[in-house]
Design an enzyme around this catalytic site. Structure first.
Site, PDB file in Angstrom:
ATOM      1  N   GLY A   7     -10.138  27.381  31.575  1.00 22.42           N
ATOM      2  CA  GLY A   7     -10.370  28.815  31.612  1.00 22.42           C
ATOM      3  C   GLY A   7      -9.050  29.543  31.436  1.00 22.42           C
ATOM      4  N   GLY A   8      -9.138  30.808  31.207  1.00 18.65           N
ATOM      5  CA  GLY A   8      -7.949  31.634  31.051  1.00 18.65           C
ATOM      6  C   GLY A   8      -7.372  32.008  32.411  1.00 18.65           C
ATOM      7  N   LYS A  13     -11.366  29.624  37.349  1.00 13.64           N
ATOM      8  CA  LYS A  13     -11.431  28.163  37.189  1.00 13.64           C
ATOM      9  C   LYS A  13     -11.027  27.425  38.456  1.00 13.64           C
ATOM     10  CE  LYS A  13      -6.970  28.112  34.850  1.00 13.64           C
ATOM     11  NZ  LYS A  13      -6.772  29.536  35.120  1.00 13.64           N
ATOM     12  N   THR A  37       0.872  21.176  41.098  1.00 19.81           N
ATOM     13  CA  THR A  37       1.948  21.020  40.119  1.00 19.81           C
ATOM     14  C   THR A  37       2.890  22.211  40.085  1.00 19.81           C
ATOM     15  OG1 THR A  37       0.625  21.954  38.332  1.00 19.81           O
ATOM     16  CG2 THR A  37       0.492  19.554  38.660  1.00 19.81           C
ATOM     17  N   HIS A  52      -3.048  30.295  47.055  1.00 11.39           N
ATOM     18  CA  HIS A  52      -3.835  29.094  46.754  1.00 11.39           C
ATOM     19  C   HIS A  52      -3.928  28.169  47.971  1.00 11.39           C
ATOM     20  CE1 HIS A  52      -5.072  29.211  42.553  1.00 11.39           C
ATOM     21  NE2 HIS A  52      -3.944  29.849  42.298  1.00 11.39           N
ATOM     22  N   GLU A  64       2.526  17.386  46.287  1.00 10.33           N
ATOM     23  CA  GLU A  64       3.194  18.336  45.397  1.00 10.33           C
ATOM     24  C   GLU A  64       3.963  17.522  44.364  1.00 10.33           C
ATOM     25  OE1 GLU A  64       5.384  20.612  48.281  1.00 10.33           O
ATOM     26  OE2 GLU A  64       3.820  22.144  48.327  1.00 10.33           O
TER      27      GLU A  64
END
Length: 176
Positions: A7-8, A13, A37, A52, A64
């Protein structure tokens, strides 16, 4: 099982991936490993990371890994793995070593995915729908992201495209 979610920016997403992984982990009573990441390269990115982190359950295992994604996948066993996001990983790779052979890098990732006994959820940006960017490194990023997404979509059992928060099944569940 590999589920690629595309998705953009701000398409929903990551939220879709989180909901899919949460439902599956509750139904199957499996542990979740979240492979992040992103790197906190500036204040705005630090805020995104914090946002997030707040969205996902605290009991999930966090790895991570901004560069060695194949090695992180290899460490996961019999779990549900959510990798967010492949385009940030690609960005990290471009800045760490822009002259590297990206085909080799992508093959290493695909090999790790193929060897894994985990249920894998991969989040990636679809960046090729807009204007061709100015600047060589930006065009290289768009090209490499497109090739990465194509390779992973071919390998994936299921592919979902998310736009405006709405998931559209592209592959899997009789939509191949």
């Amino acid at each position: 099982m590999i589920h690629l979610i595309l998705g953009g920016a701000r398409s929903g997403k990551s939220s879709f991936a989180l909901s899919q992984v949460t439902q599956l982990s509750q139904a199957d009573q499996k542990n979740v490993v979240f492979i992040a990441t992103a790197t906190a390269s500036d204040g705005e990115m630090s805020e995104r990371i914090i946002r997030h982190q707040a969205e996902r359950p605290k009991h999930w295992t966090l790895i991570e890994e901004p560069l060695h994604l194949d090695q992180a996948i290899n460490r996961c066993e019999s779990s549900i793995v959510l990798i967010d996001c492949l385009t940030l990983w690609l960005n990290n790779q471009l800045f760490a070593d822009p002259e590297q052979d990206f085909a080799v890098l992508f093959n290493q990732l695909q090999s790790a995915l193929a060897r894994s006994n985990c249920e894998l959820f991969l989040v990636s940006n679809e960046v090729g729908l807009g204007v061709i960017p100015m600047g060589e490194i930006s065009r290289q990023f768009v090209d490499q992201a497109g090739w990465l997404n194509q390779a992973l979509a071919k390998q994936a059992d299921k592919v979902t495209f998310v736009a405006a928060g709405l998931p559209m099944q592209l592959k899997g569940n009789n939509h191949d």
